[in-house]
Design a protein around this motif. Structure first.
Motif, PDB file in Angstrom:
ATOM      1  N   UNK A 168       0.832  -1.201   0.000  1.00 38.08           N
ATOM      2  CA  UNK A 168       0.000   0.000   0.000  1.00 38.08           C
ATOM      3  C   UNK A 168       0.872   1.258   0.000  1.00 38.08           C
ATOM      4  N   UNK A 169       1.940   1.255   0.786  1.00 36.88           N
ATOM      5  CA  UNK A 169       2.818   2.417   0.895  1.00 36.88           C
ATOM      6  C   UNK A 169       3.523   2.708  -0.430  1.00 36.88           C
ATOM      7  N   UNK A 170       4.084   1.674  -1.056  1.00 35.61           N
ATOM      8  CA  UNK A 170       4.869   1.881  -2.282  1.00 35.61           C
ATOM      9  C   UNK A 170       3.986   2.191  -3.486  1.00 35.61           C
ATOM     10  N   UNK A 171       2.757   1.715  -3.490  1.00 30.36           N
ATOM     11  CA  UNK A 171       1.821   2.076  -4.558  1.00 30.36           C
ATOM     12  C   UNK A 171       1.290   3.489  -4.365  1.00 30.36           C
ATOM     13  N   UNK A 188      -6.790  -4.056  -5.838  1.00 28.42           N
ATOM     14  CA  UNK A 188      -5.991  -5.084  -5.178  1.00 28.42           C
ATOM     15  C   UNK A 188      -6.325  -6.488  -5.672  1.00 28.42           C
ATOM     16  N   UNK A 189      -7.358  -6.597  -6.502  1.00 29.08           N
ATOM     17  CA  UNK A 189      -7.771  -7.897  -7.021  1.00 29.08           C
ATOM     18  C   UNK A 189      -7.083  -8.193  -8.349  1.00 29.08           C
ATOM     19  N   UNK A 190      -7.103  -7.225  -9.273  1.00 25.14           N
ATOM     20  CA  UNK A 190      -6.428  -7.377 -10.556  1.00 25.14           C
ATOM     21  C   UNK A 190      -7.068  -8.447 -11.424  1.00 25.14           C
ATOM     22  N   UNK A 191      -6.266  -9.007 -12.314  1.00 23.93           N
ATOM     23  CA  UNK A 191      -6.778 -10.033 -13.206  1.00 23.93           C
ATOM     24  C   UNK A 191      -7.464  -9.455 -14.422  1.00 23.93           C
ATOM     25  N   UNK A 192      -8.045 -10.311 -15.252  1.00 25.10           N
ATOM     26  CA  UNK A 192      -8.617  -9.860 -16.532  1.00 25.10           C
ATOM     27  C   UNK A 192      -9.770  -8.887 -16.411  1.00 25.10           C
ATOM     28  N   UNK A 193     -10.454  -8.851 -15.254  1.00 23.16           N
ATOM     29  CA  UNK A 193     -11.585  -7.932 -15.097  1.00 23.16           C
ATOM     30  C   UNK A 193     -11.163  -6.544 -14.616  1.00 23.16           C
ATOM     31  N   UNK A 194      -9.890  -6.361 -14.370  1.00 22.40           N
ATOM     32  CA  UNK A 194      -9.435  -5.094 -13.790  1.00 22.40           C
ATOM     33  C   UNK A 194      -9.720  -3.909 -14.698  1.00 22.40           C
ATOM     34  N   UNK A 228      -3.102  -1.483 -10.664  1.00 24.58           N
ATOM     35  CA  UNK A 228      -3.431  -2.879 -10.375  1.00 24.58           C
ATOM     36  C   UNK A 228      -2.332  -3.525  -9.545  1.00 24.58           C
ATOM     37  N   UNK A 229      -2.669  -3.977  -8.351  1.00 22.09           N
ATOM     38  CA  UNK A 229      -1.666  -4.608  -7.482  1.00 22.09           C
ATOM     39  C   UNK A 229      -1.265  -5.961  -8.053  1.00 22.09           C
ATOM     40  N   UNK A 230      -2.228  -6.700  -8.562  1.00 17.14           N
ATOM     41  CA  UNK A 230      -1.923  -7.933  -9.284  1.00 17.14           C
ATOM     42  C   UNK A 230      -2.183  -7.636 -10.753  1.00 17.14           C
ATOM     43  N   UNK A 231      -1.198  -7.900 -11.596  1.00 14.43           N
ATOM     44  CA  UNK A 231      -1.262  -7.438 -12.985  1.00 14.43           C
ATOM     45  C   UNK A 231      -2.573  -7.843 -13.673  1.00 14.43           C
ATOM     46  N   UNK A 232      -3.082  -6.936 -14.501  1.00 18.93           N
ATOM     47  CA  UNK A 232      -4.327  -7.174 -15.225  1.00 18.93           C
ATOM     48  C   UNK A 232      -4.084  -7.229 -16.723  1.00 18.93           C
ATOM     49  N   UNK A 233      -5.169  -7.155 -17.466  1.00 21.58           N
ATOM     50  CA  UNK A 233      -5.103  -7.224 -18.925  1.00 21.58           C
ATOM     51  C   UNK A 233      -5.649  -5.906 -19.466  1.00 21.58           C
ATOM     52  N   UNK A 234      -4.748  -5.050 -19.943  1.00 22.33           N
ATOM     53  CA  UNK A 234      -5.145  -3.715 -20.384  1.00 22.33           C
ATOM     54  C   UNK A 234      -4.756  -3.500 -21.842  1.00 22.33           C
TER      55      UNK A 234
END
Length: 336
Positions: A143-146, A239-245, A260-266
């Motif tokens: 959270x701090x670094x983001x 914080x959820x990320x994934x393809x729906x991000x 996105x904390x967990x990489x998504x699909x953009x």
């Protein structure tokens, strides 16, 4: 058990929670720049189960190297038992907490003792116990670094550009998706500390909890789609990320950012058309930043919620709890 042995959880193979073994191993010796910590509690984080299952959900090029058998875990809170000759920051008897050696998988925190880099540790806030302190390091530093300060210049394996936090103040609107989880509930509080207006997204069971942490608005994603209700936010922390991000992109105003904390699909064309930025980073160990978080924890400005605790020997049950999802705060292992 001999005086040079300890109990620890080890992986000899990859798989489900059942591959976590409670075993006797040697107590580690602290090397240069390290201290030996008697672990009182160890936090559980997603990378722990990524390691357990062989990191099949991570792109091959981002997978850290490691060898089996391995002791999982990165988050600890405990007491310094010994210090290397070159360590001056800590003394025997100090209560400390830390995120160890991340983003490598050499934390070895699921154990009675751990050799920890002094640079990864901070003094444990006096106002919280070891269980709560162990829930902080990875989630709090993420959270701090983001959101607050990146604090390092290591390139991200997920993007070429350097992540830059968005300045937060009273004029900024922030949406936190997955707000009840480890990173989410701490990020919500850090954004409020900076004065931002925070919209929390989680299931309805967490509404009272999140409003109690300071959420200005709450959206139950099981009843409503946030992207249909929210417009013109400055920042989305997903914080959820994934393809729906990518669905959250349309909640942003032009010039806004999604983290996105967990990489998504953009899609780069879509983000350019919307005039928004998508950027991420990979959390890294930092005793200096943990000390800053510790001051907020001591002051009561930020608090860590504990979903559940399990004895070290019951790490399998702790991972089974994590797999059921809908976690409120953090899961922590206690070490007798």
């Amino acid at each position: 058990m001999s005086t040079h042995a300890m109990r620890a959880i080890r992986l000899h193979e990859h798989g489900g929670p059942g591959v976590l073994r409670y075993e006797e191993v040697e107590v580690p010796r602290p090397g240069p720049g390290e201290v030996l910590v008697r672990v009182h509690a160890a936090g559980i984080n997603p990378p722990d189960w990524y390691l357990r299952d062989g990191m099949s959900n991570l792109p091959p090029e981002t997978r850290p190297k490691f060898e089996l058998p391995v002791i999982p875990g990165t988050d600890v809170s405990g007491v310094v038992e010994a210090v290397a000759e070159d360590v001056e920051a800590f003394s025997v008897g100090d209560e400390v907490f830390g995120l160890l050696r991340f983003p490598s998988f050499d934390g070895h925190a699921y154990a009675e003792y751990v050799a920890a880099p002094a640079a990864d540790l901070a003094l444990k806030p006096a106002g919280i116990d070891h269980v709560h302190a162990a829930g902080v390091p990875m989630a709090g530093l993420t959270a701090w670094q983001f959101l607050i300060e990146l604090g390092h210049d290591h390139p991200s394996p997920f993007q070429a550009a350097t992540h830059r936090p968005v300045p937060l103040d009273a004029g900024v609107r922030v949406l936190v998706n997955g707000a009840a989880g480890g990173v989410g509930h701490l990020a919500l509080q850090l954004a409020k500390w900076k004065g931002a207006h925070v919209i929390a997204v989680a299931s309805g069971a967490h509404e009272a909890f999140l409003r109690g942490l300071g959420a200005d608005e709450f959206i139950d994603y099981t009843k409503n789609r946030p992207e249909e209700l929210v417009r013109d936010v400055d920042l989305v922390l997903d914080t959820v990320g994934g393809p729906d991000s990518k669905r959250f992109l349309r909640t942003l105003k032009r010039g806004g950012s999604q983290f996105p904390v967990f990489f998504g699909d953009f899609d780069e064309e879509e983000t350019a058309e919307l005039g928004v930025t998508v950027t991420a980073t990979q959390v890294r160990s930092s005793g200096v930043q943990l000390a800053e978080l510790g001051r907020l924890l001591d002051a009561g400005t930020v608090r860590v919620a504990i979903d559940s605790t399990f004895a070290l020997a019951d790490a399998r049950a702790a991972h089974e709890r994590a797999a059921r999802g809908h976690i409120q705060g953090k899961i922590v292992l206690t070490v007798a």
